[in-house]
Design a protein around this motif. Structure first.
Motif, PDB file in Angstrom:
ATOM      1  N   ILE A   1      -9.504   3.568 -10.976  1.00 58.76           N
ATOM      2  CA  ILE A   1      -8.417   2.909 -10.239  1.00 58.76           C
ATOM      3  C   ILE A   1      -8.772   2.706  -8.776  1.00 58.76           C
ATOM      4  CG2 ILE A   1      -6.011   3.076  -9.556  1.00 58.76           C
ATOM      5  CD1 ILE A   1      -5.440   4.613 -12.106  1.00 58.76           C
ATOM      6  N   VAL A   2      -9.236   3.776  -8.122  1.00 50.69           N
ATOM      7  CA  VAL A   2      -9.587   3.663  -6.702  1.00 50.69           C
ATOM      8  C   VAL A   2     -10.731   2.661  -6.479  1.00 50.69           C
ATOM      9  CG1 VAL A   2     -10.519   4.917  -4.716  1.00 50.69           C
ATOM     10  CG2 VAL A   2      -8.696   5.938  -6.086  1.00 50.69           C
TER      11      VAL A   2
ATOM     12  N   ALA B   1       0.838  -1.211   0.000  1.00 50.49           N
ATOM     13  CA  ALA B   1       0.000   0.000   0.000  1.00 50.49           C
ATOM     14  C   ALA B   1       0.862   1.246   0.000  1.00 50.49           C
ATOM     15  CB  ALA B   1      -0.913  -0.009   1.227  1.00 50.49           C
TER      16      ALA B   1
ATOM     17  N   ILE C   1      -2.609  -6.570  -2.956  1.00 49.76           N
ATOM     18  CA  ILE C   1      -2.570  -5.900  -4.256  1.00 49.76           C
ATOM     19  C   ILE C   1      -3.734  -4.920  -4.384  1.00 49.76           C
ATOM     20  CG2 ILE C   1      -2.810  -6.249  -6.739  1.00 49.76           C
ATOM     21  CD1 ILE C   1      -1.290  -8.876  -6.406  1.00 49.76           C
ATOM     22  N   GLY C   2      -4.902  -5.310  -3.907  1.00 55.84           N
ATOM     23  CA  GLY C   2      -6.049  -4.410  -3.965  1.00 55.84           C
ATOM     24  C   GLY C   2      -5.804  -3.124  -3.205  1.00 55.84           C
ATOM     25  N   PHE C   3      -5.222  -3.230  -2.023  1.00 56.91           N
ATOM     26  CA  PHE C   3      -4.915  -2.041  -1.224  1.00 56.91           C
ATOM     27  C   PHE C   3      -3.866  -1.179  -1.920  1.00 56.91           C
ATOM     28  CE2 PHE C   3      -3.749  -0.538   3.345  1.00 56.91           C
ATOM     29  CZ  PHE C   3      -4.461   0.625   3.136  1.00 56.91           C
TER      30      PHE C   3
ATOM     31  N   GLY D   1      -9.406  -0.895  -6.827  1.00 56.57           N
ATOM     32  CA  GLY D   1      -8.639  -1.329  -5.660  1.00 56.57           C
ATOM     33  C   GLY D   1      -9.527  -1.725  -4.499  1.00 56.57           C
TER      34      GLY D   1
ATOM     35  N   ILE E   1      -3.385  -0.952  -5.199  1.00 53.80           N
ATOM     36  CA  ILE E   1      -4.064  -0.291  -6.321  1.00 53.80           C
ATOM     37  C   ILE E   1      -4.862   0.911  -5.818  1.00 53.80           C
ATOM     38  CG2 ILE E   1      -5.862  -0.557  -8.078  1.00 53.80           C
ATOM     39  CD1 ILE E   1      -4.996  -3.482  -8.353  1.00 53.80           C
ATOM     40  N   TYR E   2      -5.585   0.718  -4.727  1.00 54.59           N
ATOM     41  CA  TYR E   2      -6.367   1.818  -4.148  1.00 54.59           C
ATOM     42  C   TYR E   2      -5.457   3.002  -3.821  1.00 54.59           C
ATOM     43  CZ  TYR E   2      -9.730   4.295  -1.215  1.00 54.59           C
ATOM     44  OH  TYR E   2     -10.571   5.250  -0.692  1.00 54.59           O
ATOM     45  N   ASN E   3      -4.346   2.731  -3.151  1.00 53.64           N
ATOM     46  CA  ASN E   3      -3.459   3.814  -2.732  1.00 53.64           C
ATOM     47  C   ASN E   3      -2.778   4.488  -3.908  1.00 53.64           C
ATOM     48  OD1 ASN E   3      -4.201   3.089  -0.159  1.00 53.64           O
ATOM     49  ND2 ASN E   3      -2.127   3.151   0.653  1.00 53.64           N
TER      50      ASN E   3
ATOM     51  N   GLY F   1       2.353   1.836  -3.452  1.00 53.90           N
ATOM     52  CA  GLY F   1       1.347   2.364  -4.372  1.00 53.90           C
ATOM     53  C   GLY F   1       1.081   3.836  -4.140  1.00 53.90           C
TER      54      GLY F   1
ATOM     55  N   PHE G   1      -9.611  -5.564  -2.989  1.00 48.69           N
ATOM     56  CA  PHE G   1      -9.336  -5.792  -1.567  1.00 48.69           C
ATOM     57  C   PHE G   1     -10.534  -6.472  -0.897  1.00 48.69           C
ATOM     58  CE2 PHE G   1      -9.790  -4.620   2.872  1.00 48.69           C
ATOM     59  CZ  PHE G   1      -8.536  -4.915   3.384  1.00 48.69           C
TER      60      PHE G   1
END
Length: 560
Positions: free
Chosen positions: A437-438, A390, A460-462, A441, A464-466, A393, A445
Motif C-alpha cells: 500500500i505505501v 492525505a 489520491i496517491g498521497f 501510494g 493511499i500512502y498515508n 487516509g 503520487f
C-alpha cells in the motif's frame, strides 16, 4: 476515547507517570517480555485514558503487604466481573490533598496523594482530556499550517526554497528532541503541570516571533522555538493494557493527524486573505487560550510510588506488565539516555520502519506546496485543501490498523494457550501496508506529478500512502511501547527521536532530489526504501522474541 500530533494514545493516560495498570499474568516455562510503559508522543499529540483499573497499592493502606495481593485481586474495572470480588481493603484509598483554589494553581509542586486515575471523577478526567488534547495538537497544527504559503514566504522574504525548507526541517528535528528534554525534566523534578504551561508559553512567544519575522533566519529561529514549546505536551504516562494498545495507538495517531489535517486548509485561507504572517498570529492566539485552560483546569497529577513498596514488589518479581518499578535515587538529568535503547536490534529495526515511513510522508508534505502552486497553479487556499485527502487516509489507516493489531494479538494469545506474545500484534495488514500500500501510494503520487496528470492523481496517491502509513504506525508504535519491560517510555522516545531525525533529513533533501531526478524517480526511491525497511521490520516478526529476551537480560545486567 480520542485525543488532541497527534499522534494519537481507550488510550494512554497522562494521569500518572508511575501509575500502574494491572492485568493478569500468564506465566509459563518460557515467559516473554511484555510491557506497557510510559508513552512519549511524536510530534504532536497526547492521549488520555479514562479506564479505572483497581490498584493493589490501595491494599497497602490497610497494612496489606504486596505479597498478600493475589493476581486475581488485580482485575481492571474495564474487564467483565468475575465471581471472585476484590477484598474489602481495595476500597480504602487516600484522597487528594485539598488546597485553596489559587494556592493549588500557583504552587509549582502541589503534589497528589492517592492515584489520580481513581481519585479524579470521570468529569475531571474528561476535562483534562479536552485541555491536554488541545495542547497536544499545537505541534501538529503548527507543523503544517504555513505549508500552503511556503512559496509566498520565500518571495516575501527574498529567500531560496532551500532556506525556507530549513525552517520546516529544523522544526521537525527539534520537535523530536524536545520531548526527550521535557520528559527528563518531569522525571527529575516530579512535575507535569508546570512543564505543560511553561513550554506552551514558549510556543506562544515563538509564534508571535514568527509573525514578526523579516528574514529567513528569524523565521527559522521562531520555528525552532515553536518546536521546543510544542514538545512540552509530550509529558505523559500510561494506563492501558497490551490487548487494547493497538487501538490506543491508533487513537493517538488519529489525534496527531487532526492538527496536520486542519492546519493546511486553515493556513491556506488565512494566508490567502491576510498574508502568511497571520498563520503565526493565529497559532499564538490558540496557544494563549490553551495556556489559560491549562492554568485553570489541569491539576498536577504526577505521583511517585513509595520506595519501599517498589523495592518489595521488584524483589518478589511481581511487577505488572508495563511498570518501571525500579527505585531510582537522584536520577541525573540526561535527556538523551533513552536514545541508547537503539543499540538493541528489536528497538532499532522497529524504529527504522516506523521512522522511515513517517519521514518519507513528511517529505511529500514539504514538496506538495511547490508542486500544486507551480504545476497546478493553485492559490494558498486550494493548496491547503489538497491535504485533506492525505489526512483522511491517515486517520482511517490509524483507526483500522490499531483495531486489527489488537485483534491479531488476542487471536494469537488464544492460540498460545493464554500466553501473550507481542509479535502476534504485527498482523497480516501490517505487511500488506508496508510491502504494497505505501509503495503504491508513493508511485501514484510521484508519477502523477511527473506526468502532470489530473490533480486527483497526486492527491489520491498521497492519501493511499498515508492510509498504509497509519496501518504500519499504529501496530509498530504499540509494539515498541511493550518490547522492553519497564522501558516503554524510553523505547518510544528513542523511536520518536529517530523518526524526527529521518524526517529532518528527507524534508531537507527531497526538493533537491526532485530537482535532479524528477517526481517520478523520487516516487520509485520512496517505494524501494519502504520495501527494504518493511523487510527489516519483518525480522522482528520472526526473531522478535529472542531479541527482546536478549535486550531484557542486558538491561537487567546494567541495572544490577
Amino acid at each position: 476515547m480520542s485525543l488532541s500530533d497527534t499522534p494519537d494514545e481507550a488510550a494512554s493516560a497522562i494521569f500518572d507517570h508511575n501509575s500502574h495498570p494491572h492485568e493478569e499474568h500468564h506465566q509459563s516455562h518460557h515467559s516473554h517480555p511484555s510491557a506497557l510503559s510510559h508513552l512519549h508522543t511524536d510530534p504532536t499529540a497526547t492521549v488520555v485514558a479514562v479506564v479505572e483499573p483497581l490498584d493493589e497499592y490501595k491494599a497497602l493502606d490497610k497494612k496489606t503487604s504486596p505479597s498478600t495481593v493475589s493476581k486475581s485481586d488485580a482485575l481492571p474495572l474495564a474487564s467483565p466481573p468475575s465471581s471472585a470480588s476484590p477484598p474489602s481493603s481495595f476500597h480504602a484509598t487516600r484522597r487528594p490533598v485539598q488546597k485553596g483554589f489559587w494556592k493549588k494553581r500557583l504552587t509549582i509542586h502541589p503534589g497528589f496523594e492517592g492515584d489520580p486515575r481513581e481519585e479524579l471523577s470521570r468529569f475531571q478526567k474528561g476535562l483534562i482530556l479536552f485541555v491536554i488534547s488541545q495542547a497536544g495538537c499545537l505541534g501538529g497544527f503548527s507543523s503544517t499550517i504555513y505549508f500552503p504559503s511556503l512559496v509566498q514566504i520565500a518571495e516575501d522574504l527574498h529567500a531560496s526554497r532551500t532556506a525556507i525548507n530549513a525552517s520546516v526541517s529544523l522544526f521537525i528535528l527539534f520537535i523530536g528532541i524536545s520531548p526527550l528534554v521535557t520528559s527528563s525534566l518531569s522525571d527529575r523534578f516530579k512535575i507535569r503541570r508546570v512543564i505543560y504551561i511553561c513550554f506552551t508559553i514558549i510556543f506562544a512567544a515563538a509564534s508571535l516571533g514568527g509573525g514578526f519575522s523579516t528574514s529567513a533566519t528569524g523565521l527559522t529561529l521562531a520555528r525552532v522555538f515553536q518546536a521546543v514549546g510544542a514538545g512540552g505536551s509530550s509529558v505523559l504516562g500510561a494506563g492501558t493494557y497490551p490487548e487494547e494498545q493497538g487501538t490506543s495507538m491508533g487513537l493517538m495517531f488519529l489525534g496527531q493527524y487532526l492538527g496536520p489535517v486542519l492546519g493546511p486548509p486553515i493556513g491556506g485561507i488565512l494566508a490567502d486573505a491576510f498574508g502568511w504572517q497571520s498563520t503565526f498570529f493565529f497559532m499564538a492566539i490558540v496557544s494563549i487560550v490553551v495556556v489559560i485552560e491549562l492554568f485553570f483546569f489541569l491539576p498536577e497529577t504526577y505521583r511517585e510510588e513509595p520506595k519501599d513498596v517498589l523495592a518489595a514488589m521488584e524483589e518478589k518479581g511481581e511487577a505488572t506488565q508495563g511498570e518501571d518499578l525500579t527505585p531510582r535515587k537522584n536520577p541525573r538529568f540526561n535527556p538523551f539516555q533513552s536514545v541508547l535503547l537503539l543499540k538493541y536490534p528489536v528497538v532499532l529495526l522497529a524504529s527504522i520502519e516506523t521512522g522511515m515511513v513517517f519521514a518519507l510522508m513528511f517529505s511529500i508534505e514539504t514538496i506538495a506546496p511547490v508542486l500544486f502552486t507551480n504545476f497546478y497553479n493553485l492559490n494558498e487556499t486550494k493548496v491547503g485543501l489538497t491535504y485533506l485527502g492525505a489526512g483522511a487516509g491517515a486517520i482511517l489507516g490509524s483507526v483500522l490498523g490499531g483495531k486489527m493489531s489488537d485483534l491479531s494479538l488476542r487471536r494469537g494469545r488464544a492460540k498460545n494457550g493464554g500466553e501473550l506474545l507481542l509479535e502476534d500484534r504485527l498482523s497480516f495488514a501490517t505487511w500488506i501496508a508496508g510491502f504494497a500500500i505505501v509503495p503504491l501510494g508513493a508511485l501514484v503520487f510521484g508519477w502523477g506529478a511527473q506526468r502532470h496528470l489530473s490533480i486527483a492523481a497526486p492527491i489520491i496517491g498521497f492519501a493511499i500512502y498515508n492510509f498504509g502509513m497509519g496501518l504500519v504506525l499504529s501496530a509498530g508504535a504499540a509494539y515498541l511501547v511493550n518490547c522492553i519491560p519497564g522501558q516503554g517510555s524510553s523505547a518510544t522516545a528513542a523511536a520518536n527521536f529517530l523518526k524526527m531525525v529521518l524526517a529532518f533529513i528527507f524534508s531537507l533533501i527531497a526538493q533537491i532530489i526532485i530537482d535532479h531526478v524528477g517526481y517520478g524517480s523520487y516516487g520509485i526511491i520512496q517505494a524501494a526504501i519502504n520495501i527494504v525497511c518493511t523487510a527489516l521490520f519483518y525480522l522482528v516478526k520472526l526473531k522478535g522474541t529472542s531479541m527482546r529476551e536478549s535486550a531484557v537480560r542486558k538491561e537487567q545486567a546494567l541495572s544490577s
